[in-house]
Design an enzyme around this catalytic site. Structure first.
Site, PDB file in Angstrom:
ATOM      1  N   TYR A   1       0.843  -1.187   0.000  1.00 33.40           N
ATOM      2  CA  TYR A   1       0.000   0.000   0.000  1.00 33.40           C
ATOM      3  C   TYR A   1       0.887   1.248   0.000  1.00 33.40           C
ATOM      4  CZ  TYR A   1      -3.947   3.062   0.983  1.00 33.40           C
ATOM      5  OH  TYR A   1      -4.887   4.062   0.906  1.00 33.40           O
TER       6      TYR A   1
ATOM      7  N   LYS B   1      -6.405  -0.376   0.124  1.00 35.89           N
ATOM      8  CA  LYS B   1      -7.063  -0.051   1.399  1.00 35.89           C
ATOM      9  C   LYS B   1      -7.734  -1.289   1.977  1.00 35.89           C
ATOM     10  CE  LYS B   1      -7.442   3.787   3.764  1.00 35.89           C
ATOM     11  NZ  LYS B   1      -6.352   4.766   3.921  1.00 35.89           N
TER      12      LYS B   1
END
Length: 596
Positions: free
Chosen positions: A111, A184
């Protein structure tokens, strides 16, 4: 999400999968595939004999060793990012097990911040499409496209959607921003145990103002400028309505929306669906969690704090709102609490004379013109170049400069003598030595949080802040930094990483099927995070370490679920909340697969 050929029963250790798929259809489904971990009984029933190596490795450890070696052999972080998501496309359980075992090392790769590189190069590095792509050019198909995901009404707990207008300090990246929604959700799973087969990443393609993308023949999105106004609002409404109809139990998470839309969307739908905006509420809450500890250690009460926030966008004002509410909890009136917060952005200090050019959520913090009449104003040329991330602020800056100059950060600090200074500017090095020393000269224990990320965008480094304040500062950062040794004290730098908060918040809401995500639930999450950083010795971090995300998230989930029950928002009320959170959590272990 499992294909229509499979169904799942049970949770945790009792979880089982039944499927009608056979042979390569099993191996091509990342939710079903276990590679060499299929037992002989499963191989016989699923017609896998001959399609796999004969060796059976029922323990995942050997597969992890092989996968980690391949990860380490990738030549750079972007290649590692691509490798991980290709692993996910082959074997989702192994992907999450590897991420779980190497959380600190891999979370920044999977991420933030490496996802920013992947987004910039998405057209070139895209592997298997994931999630749902919705377009404002075809609003009538929103429900049909969401239904095409193949999930029933009870199958989905969470959707993360982005229109990718303001991503991670890199700005507008259109449909490439689908990686934000995907990443996410990976953090939700790795950090809190949200079942990755019960979530949907969504990109809301409303166009892009990124000229590079508009002229890129490989760009995957629609090539026109961003649509705004009523047509945009109708599109968002079509999305929310479709989700409510198809997945009535699901929570909606909004990510990386522009400042003009983020708060407006959240306010519009908070009473309609359980919903959450991480850039506003998540960032504000994790920062508040760090501040709860910093203020307690500083010995200066909340009622006496003076706060300067550099960066008056979605994140900065979200933090300001949480600080204001915390002051109110400590007996300060809402009006007085608002007056104890100063917002600075490209046009300098926000003042009442800018009222018509400010967004509605900025206006309460604009300073009276009479208050700042004697402040020194600076020529526009001495300030950093305006960023394209927020054209409205750039235009306001030019307007203010042309009128009578700008009240810059140094001037604000010199006049206000803040006790807390927060940076969300996405512009590096703005907390200069002069500004920090000025602040430290007027407060015994300054609290300074340079939160902009990726790392190269930080307003100052922890080492600089510690040296310039002679070790008196309380510091937390938005990006990871190494420990700092200064005058025989080792300062461990807490990272105000939303990953310590939003996964547990969302998971707690999911466990009790909360009808809404209330401000009190969000505050409970901030308290829970703060409570995990119990060391108060000099140099101790203000936040718990990121290698304990599962533990932190479990505590957050329990407190959020309890608050939802207390407020009458829970549609499910387990007798034992702690046990319910434990049982509902998904772990990356192989479940038995039955052929039907």
């Amino acid at each position: 999400m499992f294909s229509r050929q499979a169904r799942v029963s049970g949770f945790g250790a009792n979880r089982k999968i039944a499927t009608t798929a056979r042979g390569y259809d099993v191996l091509r489904d990342p939710a079903l595939n276990k590679g060499t971990a299929f037992t002989q009984h499963e191989r016989d029933a699923l017609e896998l004999n001959g399609l796999l190596p004969p060796v059976i490795t029922t323990e995942i450890a050997l597969q992890l060793e092989r996968a980690y070696a391949a990860y380490q052999n990738a030549p750079d972080d972007l290649s590692k990012h691509i490798y991980m998501w290709r692993l996910h496309d082959n074997n989702a359980t192994l992907f999450y097990a590897l991420l779980q075992h190497h959380m600190l090392e891999m979370l920044p790769v999977v991420y933030d911040p490496v996802v920013g590189q992947a987004i910039k190069n998405y057209s070139e590095v895209m592997t298997r499409p994931r999630g749902v792509f919705l377009s404002i050019d075809d609003p009538d198909s929103v429900e049909r496209k969401l239904a095409a995901f193949g999930a029933d009404a009870d199958d989905i707990d969470l959707l993360v959607a982005s229109d990718a207008e303001e991503i991670l300090g890199i700005g507008d990246w259109g449909s490439n921003g689908v990686d934000i929604s995907i990443g996410k959700l990976a953090v939700y799973t790795a950090a809190a145990g949200v079942d990755p087969h019960r979530v949907i990443p969504v990109i809301l393609d409303v166009g892009t103002d990124n000229e590079k993308l508009l002229n890129d023949p490989l760009y995957i999105g629609y090539k026109h400028s961003r649509v705004r106004g009523k047509r945009y609002d109708d599109f968002i409404d079509a999305y929310v309505s479709a989700v409510k109809k198809l997945f009535p139990k699901a929570m909606l998470h909004w990510e990386d929306f522009g400042s003009t839309n983020a708060r407006r969307i959240l306010d519009r739908y908070r009473s309609v669906v359980p919903t959450f905006n991480d850039d506003m509420q998540g960032t504000g809450s994790i920062v508040l969690g760090a501040l709860l500890n910093a203020v307690a250690r500083s010995k200066t009460p909340w009622s006496e704090q003076r706060v300067v926030v550099l960066g008056a966008g979605t994140a900065g004002v979200g933090i300001a709102d949480q600080i204001r509410d915390q002051m109110v909890r400590h007996g300060v009136s809402a009006e007085e609490a608002t007056r104890r917060i100063w917002l600075v952005d490209l046009p300098g200090l926000l003042t009442e004379s800018m009222h018509d050019d400010l967004l509605d959520f900025q206006r309460p913090y604009a300073r009276p013109d009479a208050e700042v009449a004697g402040y020194t104003r600076t020529a526009c040329e001495t300030l950093p170049a305006a960023e394209s991330r927020w054209p409205a602020m750039s235009a306001l800056r030019d307007k203010a400069a042309a009128r009578d100059g700008i009240i810059d950060l140094a001037t604000v600090v010199r006049n206000v003598h803040p006790t807390i200074m927060i940076g969300t500017s996405t512009m590096p090095h703005l907390f200069t030595e002069e500004i920090v020393r000025d602040m430290a000269a007027h407060t015994e224990r300054p609290i300074i949080f340079p939160l902009s990320n990726p790392t190269e965008l930080h307003e100052a480094t922890p080492r600089q802040l510690i040296e310039w304040t002679d070790g008196k500062v309380f510091v937390a950062t938005g990006a990871p930094f190494d420990d700092v040794s200064y005058k025989n004290v080792t300062y461990k730098i807490g990272q105000a990483n939303n990953a310590a908060l939003y996964p547990g918040l969302g998971f707690g809401a999911i466990v009790v099927r909360a009808k809404a995500v209330s401000d009190d639930m969000i505050f409970a999450s901030a308290q829970a995070v703060a409570g995990q950083a119990t060391d108060t010795t000099e140099g101790a971090p203000l936040l718990p370490p990121n290698d304990k995300l599962r533990e932190t998230s479990a505590v957050v989930a329990v407190q959020v679920a309890r608050k939802a029950i207390e407020q009458g928002l829970a549609q499910v009320q387990p007798e034992n909340v702690v046990e319910a959170v434990r049982e509902y959590a998904w772990w990356p272990v192989y479940s038995p697969v039955e052929a039907i």
